[in-house]
Structures are given as structure tokens and as C-alpha cells.
Design a protein around this motif. Structure first.
Motif, PDB file in Angstrom:
ATOM      1  N   ARG A 205       0.811  -1.216   0.000  1.00 19.12           N
ATOM      2  CA  ARG A 205       0.000   0.000   0.000  1.00 19.12           C
ATOM      3  C   ARG A 205       0.850   1.275   0.000  1.00 19.12           C
ATOM      4  NH1 ARG A 205      -5.263   0.401   1.080  1.00 19.12           N
ATOM      5  NH2 ARG A 205      -5.262  -1.724   1.956  1.00 19.12           N
ATOM      6  N   CYS A 206       0.416   2.240  -0.826  1.00  9.05           N
ATOM      7  CA  CYS A 206       1.029   3.571  -0.834  1.00  9.05           C
ATOM      8  C   CYS A 206       0.449   4.383   0.312  1.00  9.05           C
ATOM      9  CB  CYS A 206       0.757   4.261  -2.170  1.00  9.05           C
ATOM     10  SG  CYS A 206       1.144   6.040  -2.170  1.00  9.05           S
ATOM     11  N   GLY A 207       1.308   4.952   1.114  1.00  8.64           N
ATOM     12  CA  GLY A 207       0.834   5.746   2.237  1.00  8.64           C
ATOM     13  C   GLY A 207       0.260   7.091   1.839  1.00  8.64           C
ATOM     14  N   GLY A 208       0.384   7.458   0.565  1.00  4.98           N
ATOM     15  CA  GLY A 208      -0.174   8.724   0.104  1.00  4.98           C
ATOM     16  C   GLY A 208      -1.611   8.603  -0.333  1.00  4.98           C
ATOM     17  N   CYS A 209      -1.847   7.738  -1.331  1.00  4.00           N
ATOM     18  CA  CYS A 209      -3.211   7.581  -1.840  1.00  4.00           C
ATOM     19  C   CYS A 209      -3.956   6.421  -1.195  1.00  4.00           C
ATOM     20  CB  CYS A 209      -3.191   7.401  -3.352  1.00  4.00           C
ATOM     21  SG  CYS A 209      -2.296   5.915  -3.908  1.00  4.00           S
ATOM     22  N   GLN A 210      -3.220   5.608  -0.411  1.00  4.91           N
ATOM     23  CA  GLN A 210      -3.807   4.464   0.304  1.00  4.91           C
ATOM     24  C   GLN A 210      -4.340   3.386  -0.641  1.00  4.91           C
ATOM     25  OE1 GLN A 210      -3.472   4.209   3.620  1.00  4.91           O
ATOM     26  NE2 GLN A 210      -2.411   6.188   3.496  1.00  4.91           N
ATOM     27  N   ILE A 211      -3.811   3.334  -1.856  1.00  2.00           N
ATOM     28  CA  ILE A 211      -4.218   2.319  -2.821  1.00  2.00           C
ATOM     29  C   ILE A 211      -3.134   1.250  -2.914  1.00  2.00           C
ATOM     30  CG2 ILE A 211      -4.731   1.873  -5.266  1.00  2.00           C
ATOM     31  CD1 ILE A 211      -5.893   4.688  -5.434  1.00  2.00           C
ATOM     32  N   VAL A 229      14.666   5.719  -7.142  1.00  2.00           N
ATOM     33  CA  VAL A 229      13.552   6.477  -6.555  1.00  2.00           C
ATOM     34  C   VAL A 229      12.261   5.986  -7.198  1.00  2.00           C
ATOM     35  CG1 VAL A 229      12.500   8.748  -6.246  1.00  2.00           C
ATOM     36  CG2 VAL A 229      14.995   8.476  -6.099  1.00  2.00           C
ATOM     37  N   LEU A 230      11.385   5.434  -6.369  1.00  2.00           N
ATOM     38  CA  LEU A 230      10.145   4.859  -6.868  1.00  2.00           C
ATOM     39  C   LEU A 230       9.028   5.903  -6.866  1.00  2.00           C
ATOM     40  CD1 LEU A 230      10.153   1.409  -4.992  1.00  2.00           C
ATOM     41  CD2 LEU A 230      11.207   2.011  -7.196  1.00  2.00           C
ATOM     42  N   ARG A 231       8.075   5.694  -7.794  1.00  2.00           N
ATOM     43  CA  ARG A 231       6.900   6.561  -7.850  1.00  2.00           C
ATOM     44  C   ARG A 231       5.650   5.680  -7.826  1.00  2.00           C
ATOM     45  NH1 ARG A 231       8.238  11.280 -10.707  1.00  2.00           N
ATOM     46  NH2 ARG A 231       6.088  11.954 -10.367  1.00  2.00           N
ATOM     47  N   CYS A 232       4.629   6.134  -7.092  1.00  3.93           N
ATOM     48  CA  CYS A 232       3.364   5.405  -7.039  1.00  3.93           C
ATOM     49  C   CYS A 232       2.695   5.463  -8.410  1.00  3.93           C
ATOM     50  CB  CYS A 232       2.447   5.993  -5.983  1.00  3.93           C
ATOM     51  SG  CYS A 232       0.791   5.251  -5.934  1.00  3.93           S
ATOM     52  N   GLU A 233       2.239   4.301  -8.884  1.00  9.82           N
ATOM     53  CA  GLU A 233       1.608   4.266 -10.199  1.00  9.82           C
ATOM     54  C   GLU A 233       0.267   4.989 -10.220  1.00  9.82           C
ATOM     55  OE1 GLU A 233       0.557   0.305 -11.391  1.00  9.82           O
ATOM     56  OE2 GLU A 233      -0.230  -0.226  -9.421  1.00  9.82           O
ATOM     57  N   GLU A 234      -0.338   5.196  -9.042  1.00 15.32           N
ATOM     58  CA  GLU A 234      -1.645   5.854  -8.970  1.00 15.32           C
ATOM     59  C   GLU A 234      -1.514   7.362  -8.758  1.00 15.32           C
ATOM     60  OE1 GLU A 234      -4.577   4.648  -9.553  1.00 15.32           O
ATOM     61  OE2 GLU A 234      -3.946   2.572  -9.817  1.00 15.32           O
ATOM     62  N   CYS A 235      -0.804   7.768  -7.708  1.00 16.67           N
ATOM     63  CA  CYS A 235      -0.752   9.204  -7.349  1.00 16.67           C
ATOM     64  C   CYS A 235       0.556   9.876  -7.746  1.00 16.67           C
ATOM     65  CB  CYS A 235      -0.995   9.376  -5.853  1.00 16.67           C
ATOM     66  SG  CYS A 235       0.295   8.658  -4.796  1.00 16.67           S
ATOM     67  N   GLU A 236       1.533   9.096  -8.188  1.00 13.24           N
ATOM     68  CA  GLU A 236       2.829   9.585  -8.661  1.00 13.24           C
ATOM     69  C   GLU A 236       3.695  10.182  -7.560  1.00 13.24           C
ATOM     70  OE1 GLU A 236       2.217  12.174 -11.980  1.00 13.24           O
ATOM     71  OE2 GLU A 236       1.840  10.498 -13.345  1.00 13.24           O
ATOM     72  N   ARG A 237       3.310   9.990  -6.311  1.00  9.53           N
ATOM     73  CA  ARG A 237       4.169  10.446  -5.222  1.00  9.53           C
ATOM     74  C   ARG A 237       5.422   9.572  -5.143  1.00  9.53           C
ATOM     75  NH1 ARG A 237      -1.173  11.098  -2.990  1.00  9.53           N
ATOM     76  NH2 ARG A 237      -1.531  13.236  -2.285  1.00  9.53           N
ATOM     77  N   VAL A 238       6.463  10.138  -4.541  1.00  8.67           N
ATOM     78  CA  VAL A 238       7.666   9.348  -4.294  1.00  8.67           C
ATOM     79  C   VAL A 238       7.339   8.284  -3.255  1.00  8.67           C
ATOM     80  CG1 VAL A 238      10.020   9.390  -3.400  1.00  8.67           C
ATOM     81  CG2 VAL A 238       9.206  11.270  -4.859  1.00  8.67           C
ATOM     82  N   LEU A 239       7.666   7.060  -3.567  1.00  4.22           N
ATOM     83  CA  LEU A 239       7.429   5.954  -2.635  1.00  4.22           C
ATOM     84  C   LEU A 239       8.734   5.612  -1.928  1.00  4.22           C
ATOM     85  CD1 LEU A 239       5.113   3.464  -4.587  1.00  4.22           C
ATOM     86  CD2 LEU A 239       4.543   4.843  -2.576  1.00  4.22           C
ATOM     87  N   VAL A 240       8.688   5.633  -0.616  1.00  2.00           N
ATOM     88  CA  VAL A 240       9.857   5.313   0.188  1.00  2.00           C
ATOM     89  C   VAL A 240       9.638   3.940   0.806  1.00  2.00           C
ATOM     90  CG1 VAL A 240      11.317   5.986   2.125  1.00  2.00           C
ATOM     91  CG2 VAL A 240      10.281   7.749   0.665  1.00  2.00           C
ATOM     92  N   ARG A 241      10.522   2.996   0.449  1.00  2.00           N
ATOM     93  CA  ARG A 241      10.359   1.625   0.913  1.00  2.00           C
ATOM     94  C   ARG A 241      10.677   1.511   2.396  1.00  2.00           C
ATOM     95  NH1 ARG A 241      13.816  -0.307  -4.210  1.00  2.00           N
ATOM     96  NH2 ARG A 241      14.302   1.916  -4.057  1.00  2.00           N
ATOM     97  N   ILE A 242       9.738   0.942   3.126  1.00  2.00           N
ATOM     98  CA  ILE A 242       9.938   0.646   4.551  1.00  2.00           C
ATOM     99  C   ILE A 242       9.962  -0.870   4.680  1.00  2.00           C
ATOM    100  CG2 ILE A 242       9.037   0.938   6.886  1.00  2.00           C
ATOM    101  CD1 ILE A 242       9.840   3.540   5.544  1.00  2.00           C
ATOM    102  N   GLY A 243      11.154  -1.406   4.784  1.00  2.00           N
ATOM    103  CA  GLY A 243      11.270  -2.860   4.822  1.00  2.00           C
ATOM    104  C   GLY A 243      11.176  -3.438   3.419  1.00  2.00           C
ATOM    105  N   ALA A 244      11.022  -4.740   3.354  1.00  2.00           N
ATOM    106  CA  ALA A 244      10.976  -5.433   2.068  1.00  2.00           C
ATOM    107  C   ALA A 244       9.629  -5.201   1.396  1.00  2.00           C
ATOM    108  CB  ALA A 244      11.213  -6.936   2.264  1.00  2.00           C
ATOM    109  N   VAL A 245       9.660  -5.111   0.062  1.00  2.00           N
ATOM    110  CA  VAL A 245       8.432  -4.957  -0.700  1.00  2.00           C
ATOM    111  C   VAL A 245       7.741  -6.313  -0.813  1.00  2.00           C
ATOM    112  CG1 VAL A 245       7.449  -4.331  -2.936  1.00  2.00           C
ATOM    113  CG2 VAL A 245       9.378  -3.029  -2.014  1.00  2.00           C
ATOM    114  N   ASP A 246       6.468  -6.345  -0.481  1.00  2.00           N
ATOM    115  CA  ASP A 246       5.690  -7.583  -0.513  1.00  2.00           C
ATOM    116  C   ASP A 246       5.196  -7.809  -1.938  1.00  2.00           C
ATOM    117  OD1 ASP A 246       4.193  -9.792  -0.098  1.00  2.00           O
ATOM    118  OD2 ASP A 246       2.692  -8.834   1.220  1.00  2.00           O
TER     119      ASP A 246
END
Length: 247
Positions: A205-211, A229-246
Motif C-alpha cells: 500500500r502507498c501511504g499517500g493515496c492508500q491504494i 527512486v520509486l513513484r506510485c503508479e496511482e498518485c505519482e508520489r515518491v514511494l519510500v520503501r519501509i522494509g521489504a516490498v511484498d
């Protein structure tokens, strides 16, 4: 864009400072004293106009009272003179005496009429003066309330400004640590995306758009290098990885 993983994590700290700054700015704008002062200024304006009108009315009635009194003076003086002539016995001709007595009677009625007019005007003046004092008291009350509101507003604004300054210093310190291009990207997104330029990616889940991200996007996130540097595919915000990506 690439940036070291620790720098990306610091973006969340920068976002926290920006969120705090935005909340404080909103609190400053939303202080109830602002709306109360707008309303109080409207009331003060209305009462100010009413007070001017009341003072004008009182001044006009004072002139009317003075005129009524001045109208009475010559009539009273004439009646006194006529009565003195009668009392002195200087008028002996019956016809002249009767005419003089008739005039005294007429002057008495005239005086009574003028006194009634004067009394009516004086009553109006008393009522108008009371209204003027009432409006003046209400205006003073509103102005005192406004002073209290201004003092309260200024005190709260000063406290909020102090908090804002603290967060601004912290923000400036974080910005100084980060690559300029990363900060520029974050700021562009933040302005466009309602104040949030970076969000944590926790699990799916993206913590910005919650999708939740799609499986394809999650696969891409998981395969990305730590400095990508990752970007959310929905809201285009910068995604900061917290732990491993599921993925």
C-alpha cells in the motif's frame, strides 16, 4: 532518478515537517478569532453609523428645544408687561382694559401651546439622548470585545509562529542533507498533490493515496535497486520503501 536509500528515508522526515508546517498554517488561518473579528467589525460599523445618526438626532432636538424656549420668551415678556399695566391701574378706559385682558388671556393660551410644544420636544430629546447613550455603550462593548479578540489572536499567532519557526529550521536542516534534484522532485509533487510529496510503501500500500499497488507494479518495486527512486503508479508520489516490498 537515483538517490541513496538513507536519503530517501529522510524524505519522510521532510514530509513530516512539511505536514506539521501545513497544519500550523491552517490553524493560524482557522483561528475562531478571525471570524469573530470580521463579525465584530461589521457590528461596529453598523453601531458607528447608528451612533452618528443618534448624535445628529440629539443635536437637532437640542436646537428645537432652544427654538421652543426662544419662542416662549417674547410671549411671556409681553404677558408680564400687559399684566403689570393692568395691575398698575394705568389703563382706566374700560374698552382698553377689556382689550388688554383679552390679550392677556390670548397670550396665556399661546404660552400654554408653546410650552406643550417645548415639553414634547424635550421628551423627544430625552428619548433620543437615552438611545444615543445605549448605542454608545453597545459600541464600547463591541470595541472592548474586539480588543480582547485581537489580543487572543495575536497571542495564539505568536505561539504558532514560534512552532512554525522550529519546524522550518528542522526542514531547512533536512533539505541541506538531501540531493537538490530529489528535493526539487519532492517539492513539485507536493505542490501538485495537496501537500504530500513522499509517502511510505508498506507492504503493498502507498501511504499517500492508500491504494494497493498492482502485482506488476509490486514486481517492479521489488526488482528496483535500493537507490532507485520509486513513484506510485496511482498518485505519482515518491514511494519510500519501509522494509521489504511484498511482491
Amino acid at each position: 532518478m537515483k538517490a541513496a536509500a538513507p536519503a530517501q528515508l529522510r524524505l519522510l522526515d521532510l514530509q513530516a515537517e512539511d505536514t506539521a508546517i501545513a497544519q500550523l498554517e491552517h490553524r493560524k488561518r482557522a483561528l475562531p478569532e478571525h471570524a469573530a473579528l470580521v463579525e465584530a467589525r461589521t457590528v461596529r460599523g453598523r453601531l458607528g453609523e447608528a451612533l452618528v445618526a443618534a448624535r445628529t438626532r440629539v443635536a437637532d432636538l437640542q436646537l428645537d428645544v432652544e427654538k421652543a424656549e426662544s419662542d416662549l420668551v417674547p410671549v411671556r415678556e409681553r404677558r408680564v408687561r400687559d399684566q403689570q399695566r393692568v395691575d398698575s391701574g394705568a389703563v382706566t378706559d374700560p374698552k382698553q382694559l377689556n382689550a388688554l385682558l383679552d390679550e392677556i388671556t390670548h397670550l396665556g393660551r399661546r404660552i400654554a401651546d408653546l410650552e406643550d410644544v417645548e415639553l414634547e420636544v424635550m421628551e423627544e430629546l430625552e428619548s433620543a439622548t437615552a438611545e444615543q447613550e445605549k448605542v454608545a455603550a453597545e459600541l464600547t462593548e463591541v470595541e472592548n470585545a474586539m480588543r480582547a479578540l485581537i489580543a487572543s489572536r495575536d497571542e495564539q499567532v505568536a505561539q504558532l509562529d514560534a512552532e512554525l519557526a522550529t519546524h522550518q529550521v528542522a526542514r531547512d536542516g533536512i533539505v541541506a542533507e538531501l540531493p537538490a534534484d530529489l528535493v526539487a522532485l519532492y517539492d513539485r509533487i507536493r505542490v501538485r498533490a495537496g501537500g504530500v510529496g513522499a509517502a511510505a510503501l508498506r507492504g503493498r500500500r502507498c501511504g499517500g493515496c492508500q491504494i494497493e499497488a498492482t502485482p506488476i507494479a509490486l514486481g517492479a518495486y521489488a526488482a528496483a535497486a535500493p537507490d532507485e527512486v520509486l513513484r506510485c503508479e496511482e498518485c505519482e508520489r515518491v514511494l519510500v520503501r519501509i522494509g521489504a516490498v511484498d511482491a
